[in-house]
Design an enzyme around this catalytic site. Sequence first.
Site, mmCIF file in Angstrom:
data_model
loop_
_atom_site.group_PDB
_atom_site.id
_atom_site.type_symbol
_atom_site.label_atom_id
_atom_site.label_comp_id
_atom_site.label_asym_id
_atom_site.label_seq_id
_atom_site.Cartn_x
_atom_site.Cartn_y
_atom_site.Cartn_z
ATOM 1 C CE LYS A 51 -9.129 -1.102 -0.732
ATOM 2 N NZ LYS A 51 -8.650 -2.094 0.611
ATOM 3 C CB SER A 63 -5.973 4.552 1.670
ATOM 4 O OG SER A 63 -4.590 3.853 1.880
ATOM 5 C CG HIS A 121 -8.508 3.973 -0.911
ATOM 6 N ND1 HIS A 121 -9.063 3.133 0.115
ATOM 7 C CD2 HIS A 121 -7.265 3.139 -1.130
ATOM 8 C CE1 HIS A 121 -8.189 2.231 0.325
ATOM 9 N NE2 HIS A 121 -7.137 2.336 -0.210
HETATM 10 N N1 PMP Z 1 -4.303 -0.190 -4.026
HETATM 11 C C1 PMP Z 1 -4.591 0.692 -2.854
HETATM 12 C C2 PMP Z 1 -4.384 2.137 -3.194
HETATM 13 C C3 PMP Z 1 -4.972 0.050 -1.758
HETATM 14 O O1 PMP Z 1 -5.186 0.981 -0.712
HETATM 15 C C4 PMP Z 1 -5.141 -1.474 -1.799
HETATM 16 C C5 PMP Z 1 -5.765 -2.203 -0.415
HETATM 17 N N2 PMP Z 1 -5.977 -1.480 0.763
HETATM 18 C C6 PMP Z 1 -5.036 -2.179 -2.894
HETATM 19 C C7 PMP Z 1 -4.711 -1.693 -4.134
HETATM 20 C C8 PMP Z 1 -5.450 -3.675 -2.948
HETATM 21 O O2 PMP Z 1 -6.729 -3.758 -3.285
HETATM 22 P P1 PMP Z 1 -7.156 -5.180 -2.650
HETATM 23 O O3 PMP Z 1 -7.797 -4.896 -1.140
HETATM 24 O O4 PMP Z 1 -8.749 -5.220 -3.380
HETATM 25 O O5 PMP Z 1 -6.243 -6.097 -2.932
#
Ligand code: PMP
Length: 408
Positions: free
Chosen positions: A248, A189, A217
Amino acid sequence: MDYKAAFRSAVEQIREEGRYRVFADLKRQRGQFPRATWTRQDGSEHEVVVWCSNDYLGQGQNPVVLEAMKAAVDEHGSGSGGTRNISGTNHDHVLLEQELADLHGKEAGLLFTSGYVSNEATLSVVQKILPGLIIFSDELNHASMIAGIRNGGGPRKIFKHNDLAHLEQLLAEAPADAPKLIAFESVYSMDGDIADLAGTVALAKKYGAMTYLDEVHAVGMYGPRGGGVAERDGLMGEIDIIEGTLGKAFGVMGGYITGDAEVIDAIRLMASGFIFTTSLPPALTAGALASVRWLKQHPEVREIHQERAATLKAMFKAAGLPVMDSVSHIVPVLVGDPVHCKMISDMLLADFGVYVQPINYPTVPRGTERLRFTPTPFHTDDMMRKLVAAMEKLWAHCNVARMGGYAA
Ligand code: PMP
């Protein structure tokens, strides 16, 4: 002991490094996405364009999703009523888990209250299920995967980011008969790069390893039905556990894993982060169900999304701004210094109505501080032109060297 002084000095340290975070106070109004109203500390209100939302496709405003959520509240009430074990399993949980399993071509799915929890809970328990399991983890894996692997407490090997040669070296060094699991992401990300899924799967086969793929993502955005990069690459059947978020591209909240029924069942029975917490409420499960189903049917949204990201990258490049080499919908622009990064972000917000949060250490390594833009299908050409013009002005003003990142 002056406890408060210790907390104060921890904050001071962060402030000195230019990493003190202030959250922008935003009001979103239905139908206005990606515009929002920003309330300054003095109470004045300003219209801004949000450029860093992870509501990548604007599903948080899709009437189909919103109506499903409202109907769920009217029909079922607010909370879920308990943990999944104790009275907290509602029919929508079951339907949503089936829907997600179908999305990823798997036998079963399991819901968690967030993507973070799904990673942490699952990865912390796999070494109990498979004693002696060695986890091979990409060095840029998300904090939730790292937390899970650490909490599991078993052996782990960290391979260089997206470096299959290094991964293979570590796999070859491990005892041939030891159980192994490769944990990685599809779209990373912060850089917007995408893992070599086919190469990773081939190594997993060669060394008898399981695979755990975080598609947080990517879900909703890649693949003909939004099943992620594994669907795009025709590899869903080759990955053992696919993890995703509902928070997301699906525009709601929650996380999940999908995989073989026996694998999912063991995690369901053993993962603390699943067992000991109240399950997702009806509004969220109904909204997520509507969102996943809708996005399966609307590939054109994914096409527009990719086109918007490509356009913004091209515009930044044409303006000589150091856009990083991303092959996904994520558009990071390198600043390379936390103070400048925050300064540019503050000025964009205050003077140009552009909201983009600075990305600093520990989210990214020191010296690679950046602005991370996430254009959605709702960002217009006009919004992009205004953004690029603002960035050009500020870049010159802040003396950030073109195409090379920050120069002192
Ligand atoms: N995995 C990745 C690669 C993330 O970037 C994120 C959150 N930014 C998560 C898991 C966690 O997901 P959530 O926001 O649904 O807790």
